[in-house]
Write a protein that holds these residues in place. Sequence first.
Motif, mmCIF file in Angstrom:
data_model
loop_
_atom_site.group_PDB
_atom_site.id
_atom_site.type_symbol
_atom_site.label_atom_id
_atom_site.label_comp_id
_atom_site.label_asym_id
_atom_site.label_seq_id
_atom_site.Cartn_x
_atom_site.Cartn_y
_atom_site.Cartn_z
ATOM 1 N N MET A 1 0.862 -1.224 -0.023
ATOM 2 C CA MET A 1 0.233 0.050 -0.161
ATOM 3 C C MET A 1 0.862 1.220 -0.249
ATOM 4 S SD MET A 1 -3.180 -0.715 -0.011
ATOM 5 C CE MET A 1 -2.602 -2.027 -1.215
ATOM 6 N N TYR A 2 2.073 1.138 0.660
ATOM 7 C CA TYR A 2 2.950 2.549 0.709
ATOM 8 C C TYR A 2 3.456 2.729 -0.651
ATOM 9 C CZ TYR A 2 6.920 5.279 1.159
ATOM 10 O OH TYR A 2 7.781 6.147 1.080
ATOM 11 N N TRP A 3 3.895 1.904 -1.394
ATOM 12 C CA TRP A 3 4.476 2.013 -2.821
ATOM 13 C C TRP A 3 3.376 2.455 -3.583
ATOM 14 C CZ3 TRP A 3 8.886 3.578 -2.975
ATOM 15 C CH2 TRP A 3 10.038 3.165 -2.087
ATOM 16 N N VAL A 4 2.074 1.977 -3.602
ATOM 17 C CA VAL A 4 1.256 2.678 -4.488
ATOM 18 C C VAL A 4 0.902 3.986 -3.799
ATOM 19 C CG1 VAL A 4 -1.175 2.213 -5.114
ATOM 20 C CG2 VAL A 4 0.029 0.354 -4.699
ATOM 21 N N ASP A 5 0.674 4.331 -2.741
ATOM 22 C CA ASP A 5 0.542 5.469 -2.344
ATOM 23 C C ASP A 5 1.913 6.463 -2.861
ATOM 24 O OD1 ASP A 5 -0.030 7.925 -1.066
ATOM 25 O OD2 ASP A 5 1.090 7.526 0.561
ATOM 26 N N PHE A 6 2.867 6.096 -2.486
ATOM 27 C CA PHE A 6 4.038 6.775 -3.107
ATOM 28 C C PHE A 6 4.019 7.265 -4.600
ATOM 29 C CE2 PHE A 6 8.567 7.627 -4.178
ATOM 30 C CZ PHE A 6 8.845 8.477 -3.428
ATOM 31 N N THR A 7 3.706 6.292 -5.126
ATOM 32 C CA THR A 7 3.776 6.304 -6.824
ATOM 33 C C THR A 7 2.841 7.329 -7.251
ATOM 34 O OG1 THR A 7 4.515 4.229 -6.895
ATOM 35 C CG2 THR A 7 3.523 5.231 -9.045
ATOM 36 N N ILE A 8 1.700 7.564 -6.583
ATOM 37 C CA ILE A 8 0.655 8.373 -7.043
ATOM 38 C C ILE A 8 0.726 9.816 -6.375
ATOM 39 C CG2 ILE A 8 -1.879 8.996 -6.621
ATOM 40 C CD1 ILE A 8 -2.512 6.036 -6.189
ATOM 41 N N SER A 9 1.313 9.943 -5.053
ATOM 42 C CA SER A 9 1.627 11.190 -4.676
ATOM 43 C C SER A 9 2.870 11.796 -5.439
ATOM 44 C CB SER A 9 1.622 11.149 -3.215
ATOM 45 O OG SER A 9 2.941 10.327 -2.966
ATOM 46 N N SER A 10 3.915 11.101 -5.485
ATOM 47 C CA SER A 10 5.044 11.631 -6.144
ATOM 48 C C SER A 10 4.755 12.108 -7.339
ATOM 49 C CB SER A 10 6.239 10.683 -6.087
ATOM 50 O OG SER A 10 5.824 9.425 -6.585
ATOM 51 N N THR A 11 4.196 11.222 -8.223
ATOM 52 C CA THR A 11 3.746 11.791 -9.715
ATOM 53 C C THR A 11 2.951 13.108 -9.765
ATOM 54 O OG1 THR A 11 3.614 9.358 -10.430
ATOM 55 C CG2 THR A 11 2.893 11.082 -11.732
ATOM 56 N N SER A 12 2.111 13.200 -8.757
ATOM 57 C CA SER A 12 1.214 14.480 -8.862
ATOM 58 C C SER A 12 2.149 15.570 -8.215
ATOM 59 C CB SER A 12 0.140 14.416 -7.416
ATOM 60 O OG SER A 12 -0.732 13.150 -8.065
ATOM 61 N N ILE A 13 3.040 15.381 -7.411
ATOM 62 C CA ILE A 13 3.779 16.698 -7.010
ATOM 63 C C ILE A 13 4.881 17.011 -8.213
ATOM 64 C CG2 ILE A 13 5.514 17.229 -5.116
ATOM 65 C CD1 ILE A 13 4.079 15.855 -3.175
ATOM 66 N N LEU A 14 5.728 15.920 -8.596
ATOM 67 C CA LEU A 14 6.686 16.178 -9.563
ATOM 68 C C LEU A 14 5.861 16.920 -10.974
ATOM 69 C CD1 LEU A 14 9.021 13.171 -9.307
ATOM 70 C CD2 LEU A 14 9.256 15.488 -8.411
ATOM 71 N N LEU A 15 4.774 16.322 -11.270
ATOM 72 C CA LEU A 15 4.242 16.881 -12.621
ATOM 73 C C LEU A 15 3.396 18.357 -11.868
ATOM 74 C CD1 LEU A 15 3.142 13.629 -14.392
ATOM 75 C CD2 LEU A 15 5.278 15.057 -14.529
ATOM 76 N N TRP A 16 3.339 18.511 -10.756
ATOM 77 C CA TRP A 16 2.312 19.559 -10.237
ATOM 78 C C TRP A 16 0.953 19.402 -10.997
ATOM 79 C CZ3 TRP A 16 3.315 21.483 -5.980
ATOM 80 C CH2 TRP A 16 2.668 22.434 -5.588
ATOM 81 N N MET A 17 0.286 18.116 -10.812
ATOM 82 C CA MET A 17 -1.082 18.055 -11.664
ATOM 83 C C MET A 17 -2.135 17.631 -10.813
ATOM 84 S SD MET A 17 -1.410 15.320 -14.769
ATOM 85 C CE MET A 17 -1.059 14.082 -13.631
#
Length: 297
Positions: free
Chosen positions: A240-256
């Motif tokens: 669950m942590y890595w699924v959450d990290f993938t989604i959140s990091s993608t949103s922050i890096l792409l600022w989307m």
Amino acid sequence: MFSLKNVLYFQAGLGVLANMFLVCFYIYIILGHRPKPTDLISCQLTFVHIIMFLTAGDIWLTDLLASLNIENDVKCKTTFYINRAMRGLSICITCLLSVFQAVTISPSTSLLANFKRKVKKYMISALFYIWVFNFSVSTDIIFSVGGFTNVSENKQMKVSKSCSLFPMSYIIRVFILTVTMSRDVCLVGVMLTTSTYMVIILFWHQRQCKHLQSISHQRASPEKRATQTILLLVIFFVVMYWVDFTISSTSILLWMYDPVALTVQKFVVNAYPTITPLVQISSYNRIINRLKNLQSK
């Protein structure tokens, strides 16, 4: 979106009720019924999960603060700060629980056996420093989140109904993600290492007992059941942590900002604190036996 919102509320309601039941049980045990050292760790983990639900996005605590006419900016900073600290505490306490159980079941001939008394002695101190550490490192969220105003003009990224992240340079975003990821990777690495060690110990113990009686007729010891439960929780947490990290990091890096992805992320984040008490309640015979004893009185 409406159906996803309903799923989130159902998940939160189930999680809070299960965790409240479990924290009451642990308090009942700790107050005078020969608690095990892991009971204090599990009790704190359960309490942390309750606070996580209450501070998750637009659920409950946010509405309570709004009803008290608290300024939106203060409300956002408060809920996000507490929630960030609770999420850090969740991974740290889960890691501590995994390490403690690995030391507990280690054979007397192993190197870890020398740490059994030390772990029990310093457990309270470790929990105290974990709380202080997570509330300290989460202070950055106070400066990066606030009340939502206008996305198009201020380039804020909306993260809830009334809160948003302030604009940050790409370098700062990468730096924050790197620091956070470094901490979490270390903790997840420790959890995976101790989990592998516990699997080896259980396998070795199973082979040792094989010559005494059939495996199908063996009754698992309380230590073995507790170890299997912790292993299950650790594995589920890591996924669950890595699924959450993938989604959140993608949103922050792409600022989307994607409302569907944000809702899915909230569901993933709340999955572990929802499943944890249900697994513990169904796996620990001690809880079931206590409930039976209370019913018979």
